[in-house]
Design a protein around this motif. Structure first.
Motif, mmCIF file in Angstrom:
data_model
loop_
_atom_site.group_PDB
_atom_site.id
_atom_site.type_symbol
_atom_site.label_atom_id
_atom_site.label_comp_id
_atom_site.label_asym_id
_atom_site.label_seq_id
_atom_site.Cartn_x
_atom_site.Cartn_y
_atom_site.Cartn_z
ATOM 1 N N LYS A 639 0.815 -1.210 0.000
ATOM 2 C CA LYS A 639 0.000 0.000 0.000
ATOM 3 C C LYS A 639 0.850 1.261 0.000
ATOM 4 N N LEU A 640 0.223 2.326 -0.465
ATOM 5 C CA LEU A 640 0.780 3.669 -0.331
ATOM 6 C C LEU A 640 -0.167 4.476 0.537
ATOM 7 N N LYS A 641 0.388 5.184 1.514
ATOM 8 C CA LYS A 641 -0.448 6.049 2.358
ATOM 9 C C LYS A 641 -0.155 7.494 1.965
ATOM 10 N N ILE A 642 -1.199 8.173 1.471
ATOM 11 C CA ILE A 642 -1.039 9.564 1.032
ATOM 12 C C ILE A 642 -0.936 10.455 2.262
ATOM 13 N N ASN A 649 -4.620 18.551 -2.621
ATOM 14 C CA ASN A 649 -3.831 18.837 -3.818
ATOM 15 C C ASN A 649 -4.227 17.854 -4.923
ATOM 16 N N ILE A 650 -5.010 18.352 -5.886
ATOM 17 C CA ILE A 650 -5.562 17.493 -6.941
ATOM 18 C C ILE A 650 -4.456 16.821 -7.741
ATOM 19 N N LYS A 651 -3.451 17.622 -8.115
ATOM 20 C CA LYS A 651 -2.387 17.080 -8.958
ATOM 21 C C LYS A 651 -1.612 15.978 -8.250
ATOM 22 N N MET A 652 -1.316 16.191 -6.959
ATOM 23 C CA MET A 652 -0.572 15.184 -6.213
ATOM 24 C C MET A 652 -1.394 13.908 -6.050
ATOM 25 N N ILE A 653 -2.679 14.075 -5.778
ATOM 26 C CA ILE A 653 -3.538 12.891 -5.639
ATOM 27 C C ILE A 653 -3.574 12.115 -6.946
ATOM 28 N N ASP A 654 -3.733 12.824 -8.049
ATOM 29 C CA ASP A 654 -3.754 12.159 -9.362
ATOM 30 C C ASP A 654 -2.456 11.410 -9.607
ATOM 31 N N ILE A 656 -0.228 10.268 -7.389
ATOM 32 C CA ILE A 656 -0.056 9.115 -6.495
ATOM 33 C C ILE A 656 -0.975 7.970 -6.914
ATOM 34 N N MET A 657 -2.213 8.306 -7.306
ATOM 35 C CA MET A 657 -3.139 7.262 -7.752
ATOM 36 C C MET A 657 -2.613 6.588 -9.019
ATOM 37 N N SER A 658 -1.986 7.371 -9.868
ATOM 38 C CA SER A 658 -1.411 6.806 -11.101
ATOM 39 C C SER A 658 -0.279 5.847 -10.774
ATOM 40 N N VAL A 659 0.590 6.250 -9.826
ATOM 41 C CA VAL A 659 1.699 5.383 -9.413
ATOM 42 C C VAL A 659 1.154 4.086 -8.822
ATOM 43 N N ALA A 660 0.134 4.216 -7.982
ATOM 44 C CA ALA A 660 -0.453 3.036 -7.342
ATOM 45 C C ALA A 660 -1.063 2.097 -8.373
ATOM 46 N N THR A 661 -1.699 2.661 -9.377
ATOM 47 C CA THR A 661 -2.321 1.851 -10.425
ATOM 48 C C THR A 661 -1.250 1.102 -11.211
ATOM 49 N N ILE A 662 -0.173 1.850 -11.552
ATOM 50 C CA ILE A 662 0.913 1.237 -12.336
ATOM 51 C C ILE A 662 1.532 0.071 -11.573
ATOM 52 N N LEU A 681 -11.880 12.507 -2.654
ATOM 53 C CA LEU A 681 -11.130 11.248 -2.711
ATOM 54 C C LEU A 681 -11.954 10.145 -3.388
ATOM 55 N N LYS A 682 -13.279 10.167 -3.113
ATOM 56 C CA LYS A 682 -14.146 9.196 -3.787
ATOM 57 C C LYS A 682 -14.077 9.371 -5.290
ATOM 58 N N SER A 683 -14.039 10.658 -5.715
ATOM 59 C CA SER A 683 -13.994 10.942 -7.152
ATOM 60 C C SER A 683 -12.698 10.464 -7.781
ATOM 61 N N LYS A 684 -11.670 10.350 -6.949
ATOM 62 C CA LYS A 684 -10.365 9.890 -7.445
ATOM 63 C C LYS A 684 -10.201 8.380 -7.235
ATOM 64 N N LYS A 685 -11.299 7.733 -6.851
ATOM 65 C CA LYS A 685 -11.323 6.279 -6.679
ATOM 66 C C LYS A 685 -10.375 5.794 -5.587
ATOM 67 N N CYS A 686 -10.210 6.652 -4.568
ATOM 68 C CA CYS A 686 -9.467 6.236 -3.380
ATOM 69 C C CYS A 686 -10.476 5.560 -2.457
ATOM 70 N N LYS A 687 -10.246 4.284 -2.118
ATOM 71 C CA LYS A 687 -11.248 3.495 -1.415
ATOM 72 C C LYS A 687 -11.101 3.504 0.108
ATOM 73 N N ILE A 688 -9.870 3.643 0.584
ATOM 74 C CA ILE A 688 -9.624 3.513 2.023
ATOM 75 C C ILE A 688 -9.093 4.854 2.552
ATOM 76 N N VAL A 689 -9.674 5.288 3.696
ATOM 77 C CA VAL A 689 -9.247 6.571 4.280
ATOM 78 C C VAL A 689 -9.072 6.419 5.787
ATOM 79 N N GLN A 690 -8.419 7.444 6.325
ATOM 80 C CA GLN A 690 -8.157 7.477 7.774
ATOM 81 C C GLN A 690 -8.164 8.948 8.180
ATOM 82 N N GLY A 691 -8.873 9.271 9.249
ATOM 83 C CA GLY A 691 -8.888 10.662 9.672
ATOM 84 C C GLY A 691 -9.969 10.949 10.682
#
Length: 712
Positions: A639-642, A649-654, A656-662, A681-691
């Motif tokens: 896993k990667l934890k953002i 930060n939209i660009k950073m999320i995009d 990191i999600m791209s790296v995770a997908t690859i 985060l839902k829109s970016k298809k991030c499924k697991i969160v903590q906060g």
């Protein structure tokens, strides 16, 4: 008849005349006798006086017959002086007391008789045999038609001895003066040259003829030092002895270091002049410079060392009045890792490279020293605080350049702390210490930054000291607690895991955040015991919850770089899992980018060993480090934890999600606090969160409600 009358008359006249003559002659004789008697009395009185003068005189006196050399008369003083009785004195000859030969005596007696000379110097022998030096005054006297020599004798033995001593001392002085290896000059009270010796000519190139009467300072002292020399001379004129090392020059302008000993020449409480001794110490000074260079120079970089810097700084403090002195403390970031990875030869080259960079930036503005390891200090005067900051940033910028050594591309950076005299200290030790404290603050905030010391920094250091000491005993005192924060699947809001977070409740200082005590624990290695305690407690607690029938969830544990560097880390973890009976699938370990970047090869192997045990691995705070995609691909992680700093930060999320997908990795977003972030985060298809949107970290008892409710 006439004839008879004539005869009678003549006879009568003759009788009358005779009678008259007798009367007159008698009177004349009476008068003459009286005068003669008076004269005789005077002569007798005079004789008595002279006899008394002769006999009672304290000086030895005698009369000599120049023909026979006999002593015909001697006074009592002569008898006493020579040790003879009166009769003995009159029975000896002059050669019995004068040690000269008869011929030599005859020549001197002739000189006295002719009055060619009246004062003589002899050696006379006493009756005891002792030889005395005497001064004899001789003159002619005539007694009953015969010439005699009268002599007055004065003992000058002590005078001669004194004169001999004086001559010896003079000889000593002359020989010492002329043959001394030190240059010597005798001066007037006005510092004009009276006399110099041979060594003076050898050392300074001047002979007496060309400098006599000239001012010594005009000959030997550089113009810029004249006032200082005049001040020293004034002390000597005041009656003081002066010992001073000074810089002089010779006739040709060559610099000569001398040790000057200068003292007044005093006679009868009056100062007659000045005596100066110049010892050439040029060779000694050269040796001292070499020794000083060795003592005060860093052999690796050629910069000054700690000893010189402290001495120079204290000297500047003593001489500075109402002016600021700036101290910079420079530390090369990550240098230990360079040394350990590439070796000390490369490390030394890096230090020399950094030293040259710092020296070029500082140039003539200050003094640069290396005080140990990868630490440099700089002393700056007469600059503003803004200039200090500008210089500091110039150094950090120039050190950011990539250095290529042994075909390795090395990225450098430096952290700089600064302190200011007198605001931050009034002695070298305090100023350097406070600049060091400021440097650590710069390093904490961000490597490659600059920080100027403040009183708050010291308070932080004091607190760190207390924490560093107390954290060693925190476990024994039961001050370390473990809290759990839920990790949620946002598709159904179900708790799927938790992150175990250490909390320190200090009995005196209260709650200490992990950001404060974890770095301290890592530094003093107490993190190893704390880490083992957390792993044991989490494994044990998770197994208890499972045995109680609660929902089975994974619990992630943060692992320090110090823990991973332990050779037996994997073996210890395996033992804990075995002892507690927990299924390894429900234990996850979190490591930061910084950890694996610093020791990638070692980490790759340990992660493989952990994955073989069934333990999952997460990269924590992803995006805050400088890891490359190739490095990440080498790691068998899950896993990667953002990091929470990227949540908005939209660009950073995009990215990191791209790296995770690859890399086919799951993603967990930390620090989610509101619905806006959650929707994003839902829109970016991030499924697991903590906060905090789902829950804050709580103790094990309170956390049970999350998994107990769900299990029912």
């Amino acid at each position: 008849m006439n004839n008879i009358l004539v005869n009678l008359l003549f006879k009568g006249c003759d009788m009358v005349l005779r009678k008259f003559y007798n009367i007159l002659w008698g009177k004349f004789l009476d008068t003459k006798n009286t005068e003669y008697k008076k004269m005789q009395d005077k002569i007798k009185e005079s004789e008595e006086k002279y006899k008394s003068f002769f006999e009672k005189n304290g000086a030895a006196m005698f009369i000599i017959d120049p023909e026979s050399f006999n002593i015909v008369e001697a006074n009592n003083a002569a008898c006493i002086y020579y040790g003879y009785t009166y009769d003995q004195m009159k029975s000896i000859k002059i050669q019995d007391i004068n040690i000269l030969s008869k011929d030599e005596l005859k020549r001197y007696i002739n000189d006295a008789k002719s009055e060619k000379n009246k004062r003589f110097y002899f050696k006379h022998k006493l009756s005891s045999g002792e030889i005395k030096d005497v001064e004899v005054y001789s003159g002619i006297i005539n007694i009953n038609g015969k010439d005699y020599l009268y002599s007055i004798v004065h003992d000058i033995t002590e005078k001669i001895m004194f004169e001999q001593k004086l001559m010896i001392q003079k000889s000593y002085f002359e020989q010492l003066f002329e043959n001394s290896p030190d240059a010597i000059a005798i001066l007037t009270n006005q510092s004009k040259v009276i006399k110099v010796n041979k060594a003076f000519e050898t050392i300074f190139g001047y002979n007496l003829d060309e400098i006599k009467g000239k001012y010594i300072q005009d000959l030997l002292i550089f113009k810029e030092n004249i006032k200082e020399y005049d001040f020293l001379t004034t002390k000597v004129i005041g009656g003081n002895v002066l010992r001073q090392e000074i810089v002089t020059k010779n006739k040709y302008g060559k610099l000569i270091y001398v040790s000057l000993l200068s003292y007044p020449i005093i006679y009868n409480q009056e100062q007659l002049g000045i005596y100066c001794i110049y010892t050439d110490i040029s060779e000694r000074k050269e040796c001292e410079k070499k020794i000083e260079k060795l003592a005060y120079t860093d052999s690796l970089t050629g910069l000054y060392n700690r000893a010189y810097f402290i001495e120079k700084l204290n000297s500047e403090i003593r001489e500075t009045e109402n002016k600021k002195i700036m101290i910079m403390f420079i530390d090369i970031d990550g240098f230990k890792k360079i040394n350990d990875t590439l070796g000390h030869i490369v490390g030394d080259e890096i230090l020399r490279y950094c030293a040259n960079i710092i020296k070029k930036v500082i140039n003539i503005k200050g003094i640069v020293a290396r005080i140990g390891g990868d630490e440099f200090v700089v002393l700056l005067k007469n600059i503003t605080q803004k200039e200090l900051v500008d210089i500091s940033y110039e150094i950090t910028e120039k050190l950011k350049d990539v250095v290529i050594m042994n075909y390795q591309h090395i990225h450098l950076s430096a952290s700089i702390g600064a302190s200011i005299y007198p605001d931050d200290g009034i002695d070298a030790h305090t100023l350097i210490k406070n600049a060091d404290i400021a440097m650590y603050e710069a390093k904490k905030n961000n490597e490659g930054k600059v920080h100027i010391y403040s009183s708050q920094d010291l308070n932080k250091i004091k607190k760190e000291f207390i924490l560093c000491n107390d954290i060693r005993y925190a476990l024994d005192k039961g001050e370390i607690q473990i809290h759990f924060q839920p990790i949620v699947d946002i598709s159904n809001s179900q708790v799927v895991g938790a992150e175990a977070l250490a909390r320190w409740y200090h009995k005196e200082l209260g709650y200490i955040p992990p950001s404060e005590f974890i770095p301290i624990a890592e530094k003093n290695k107490s993190i190893i015991d704390i880490g083992n305690y957390i792993i044991k407690t989490v494994c044990k607690q998770n197994k208890i919850w499972q045995d109680m029938g609660y929902k089975k969830i994974f619990i992630s544990i943060n692992i320090s770089a110090v823990q991973l560097q332990e050779d037996n880390f994997v073996d210890n973890l395996y033992k804990i899992i075995k002892d507690t009976g927990i299924d390894p699938r429900y234990i996850e370990l979190e490591i930061t980018e910084r950890v694996y970047i610093e020791d990638i090869d070692n980490i790759i192997q340990k992660i493989k060993d952990l994955r073989d045990m069934g333990i999952k691995i997460s990269i924590d705070d992803f995006g805050t480090g400088y890891s490359s995609l190739s490095q990440l691909s080498k790691l068998d992680v899950n896993k990667l934890k953002i990091d929470k700093s990227f949540i908005d930060n939209i660009k950073m999320i995009d990215a990191i999600m791209s790296v995770a997908t690859i890399l086919n990795l799951d993603v967990i977003a930390e620090g989610v606090e509101n619905e806006v972030q959650l929707t994003f985060l839902k829109s970016k298809k991030c499924k697991i969160v903590q906060g905090y949107i789902y829950g804050k970290p709580v103790n094990s008892t309170e956390f049970e409600k999350y998994i107990k409710v769900e299990s029912t």
